[in-house]
Design an enzyme around this catalytic site. Structure first.
Site, mmCIF file in Angstrom:
data_model
loop_
_atom_site.group_PDB
_atom_site.id
_atom_site.type_symbol
_atom_site.label_atom_id
_atom_site.label_comp_id
_atom_site.label_asym_id
_atom_site.label_seq_id
_atom_site.Cartn_x
_atom_site.Cartn_y
_atom_site.Cartn_z
ATOM 1 N N LYS A 137 25.635 33.602 40.255
ATOM 2 C CA LYS A 137 26.974 33.237 40.736
ATOM 3 C C LYS A 137 27.666 34.377 41.484
ATOM 4 O O LYS A 137 28.450 34.138 42.387
ATOM 5 C CB LYS A 137 27.859 32.766 39.585
ATOM 6 C CG LYS A 137 27.551 31.332 39.153
ATOM 7 C CD LYS A 137 28.668 30.764 38.281
ATOM 8 C CE LYS A 137 28.397 29.316 37.937
ATOM 9 N NZ LYS A 137 27.298 29.170 36.950
ATOM 10 N N GLU B 203 39.084 27.536 39.625
ATOM 11 C CA GLU B 203 39.094 26.944 38.290
ATOM 12 C C GLU B 203 37.784 27.326 37.619
ATOM 13 O O GLU B 203 36.825 27.731 38.274
ATOM 14 C CB GLU B 203 39.204 25.422 38.372
ATOM 15 C CG GLU B 203 37.909 24.700 38.732
ATOM 16 C CD GLU B 203 37.450 24.921 40.156
ATOM 17 O OE1 GLU B 203 38.299 25.166 41.039
ATOM 18 O OE2 GLU B 203 36.228 24.867 40.388
ATOM 19 N N SER C 282 17.937 31.402 37.130
ATOM 20 C CA SER C 282 19.288 31.618 37.648
ATOM 21 C C SER C 282 20.139 32.564 36.810
ATOM 22 O O SER C 282 21.053 33.193 37.335
ATOM 23 C CB SER C 282 19.997 30.269 37.800
ATOM 24 O OG SER C 282 19.968 29.542 36.586
HETATM 25 C C1 PLP Z 1 26.573 27.958 36.701
HETATM 26 C C2 PLP Z 1 25.146 28.141 36.451
HETATM 27 C C3 PLP Z 1 24.191 27.217 36.935
HETATM 28 C C4 PLP Z 1 24.563 25.933 37.623
HETATM 29 O O1 PLP Z 1 25.210 26.073 38.828
HETATM 30 P P1 PLP Z 1 24.519 25.752 40.211
HETATM 31 O O2 PLP Z 1 25.643 25.756 41.170
HETATM 32 O O3 PLP Z 1 23.832 24.429 40.089
HETATM 33 O O4 PLP Z 1 23.532 26.829 40.484
HETATM 34 C C5 PLP Z 1 22.849 27.483 36.726
HETATM 35 N N1 PLP Z 1 22.455 28.596 36.061
HETATM 36 C C6 PLP Z 1 23.325 29.494 35.583
HETATM 37 C C7 PLP Z 1 22.814 30.685 34.871
HETATM 38 C C8 PLP Z 1 24.703 29.306 35.764
HETATM 39 O O5 PLP Z 1 25.576 30.202 35.277
#
Ligand code: PLP
Length: 405
Positions: free
Chosen positions: A101, A123, A388
């Site tokens: 993010k 938000e 992610s």
């Molecule tokens: C917020 C989040 C997501 C989901 O958000 P996307 O916009 O779909 O990428 C996925 N993995 C993690 C670790 C997150 O914090």
């Protein structure tokens, strides 16, 4: 590469179009006063993002502050255990603050600085976006207002503490169900009043144009790095790439590096407890076309046509729609979207931890579970998974609800 009549070698020039559409999905369905603010952001983005100064500064920040490039790891032990398919992960868990993010938050906050804004507004539901934006705001010395429902503030105490330590102002939203939907409305209302001095920062490839495009572009670094690193490591492209899809930002950036390649691309949505409405958040699989939060996409609706209640074990994935570009990539068949349920996700959470020494975010564990499924089903090939984020934030929850598996 040409797929279904679409030339992916010029894809980024043509998608989205000038009004922010990916085919019929996207656009900006918002009040006239906000329309003006969106035009201002779009124009600024198109000028600033091409300037040498902006590009160089963002590159330097990615290297010196975020710790990029993040590596790719070969999951050798897990691959061997499951069969012959070779699994790899792109380590966004090692990006500063522990997830992807920050990639778009740093871009959005740098844009705010170049536009002469003093404040960023957003938000947050689970608090992950709020923490990433508060981090970026601290770095640039910008004020930061994060709107959050009372219910979420109580549930997400550690993230609320992080935001406050980072200097953000957490604005409690006390009306309605006191969760994400009300927080979105409150943040938009505040932005409509403050857009001379502030910029709104969306947390995924969602919302009105230009956000789905801008957030994808800021996340493109993930796919670009991954492609180059994978080629360097193995001499080939991966056969398949996999990412989890909530709003769709980590997937959009990761996929964007490979759209023009002969690579199979799979987005994984959360099936939660099962396919009944209310038990999952698999909007692309089970949803229908509709407009919410300022854009047209595929969404899960209740009997009144309003956004339906959704559920996932991963709080970062429980959103009743996905970014318009994903709806488009699904429609033209360039990307396949499939689902993984809570149970397989928790299994993958423990498998990756035990076999490789990497504790994944529960969101990311959805993509890992899907990669593991492919490794069991197929006889050969390589799968690159976008990891992610890291799982520190999820450990207490997993232990409390599932125990040690
Ligand atoms: C917020 C989040 C997501 C989901 O958000 P996307 O916009 O779909 O990428 C996925 N993995 C993690 C670790 C997150 O914090």
């Amino acid at each position: 590469m040409i797929h279904n009549g679409i030339d992916f070698s010029t894809y980024f020039k043509n998608y989205p179009d000038e009004s922010g559409f990916f085919g019929k999905y996207g656009g900006a369905y918002i009040a006239p006063e906000l329309q003006k603010a969106m035009v201002e952001i779009t124009e600024a983005y198109f000028t600033i993002c091409k300037s040498r100064k902006f590009i160089d500064e963002l590159r330097r920040i990615r290297r010196e502050f975020q710790g990029r490039p993040t590596p790719i790891s070969h999951l050798e032990r897990l691959s061997n255990k499951l069969g012959n398919v070779q699994l790899y992960v792109k380590r966004e868990d090692l990006n500063h603050s522990g997830a992807h993010k920050l990639n778009h938050c740093m871009g959005e906050a740098l844009l705010a600085k170049y536009m002469g804004k003093k404040k960023v507004i957003a938000e947050t539901g689970a608090g992950q976006h709020g923490v990433a934006l508060a981090t970026a705001a601290a770095y640039f010395g910008l004020e930061c207002d994060i709107y959050m429902g009372t219910v979420d503030i109580k549930k997400q105490a550690p993230n609320v503490a992080r935001m406050k330590i980072l200097g953000a102002n957490v604005v409690e939203v006390t009306h309605g169900l006191q969760t994400l939907k009300e927080a979105v409305d409150a943040a938009f209302d505040a932005y409509a009043k403050e857009y001379h001095d502030a910029i709104y920062c969306i947390g995924s490839v969602l919302g009105p144009h230009p956000f789905p495009m801008m957030v994808r572009d800021f996340q493109h670094v993930v796919g670009e790095e991954a492609r180059e690193q994978f080629l360097h490591m193995t001499g080939e492209l991966p056969d398949t790439i996999v990412a989890c899809v909530g709003g769709g930002s980590n997937a959009a950036g990761f996929f964007s590096g490979f759209l023009n390649d002969p690579v199979e691309i799979i987005g994984v949505e959360p099936l939660g407890r099962g396919p009944k409405l209310g038990d999952h958040a698999a909007s692309l699989k089970y949803g229908t076309e509709g407009i919410m939060h300022g854009f047209n996409s595929i969404m899960l609706k209740d009997e009144n046509g309003e956004p339906a209640p959704v559920y996932s074990v991963a709080s970062g994935l429980d959103y009743p729609s996905s970014g318009p570009e994903h709806a488009f990539l699904q429609e033209i068949g360039r990307v396949q979207y499939d689902v993984v349920d809570d149970d397989a996700t928790i299994d993958a959470f423990f498998e990756l931890s035990r076999m490789e020494g990497i504790i994944p975010a529960i969101e990311s564990a959805h993509a890992v579970a899907y990669g593991m499924k492919l490794a069991r089903e197929r006889s050969h090939g390589s799968v690159l998974i976008n990891l992610s984020g890291r799982g520190d934030k999820d450990m207490d929850y997993v232990i409390e609800h599932y125990g040690i598996r």
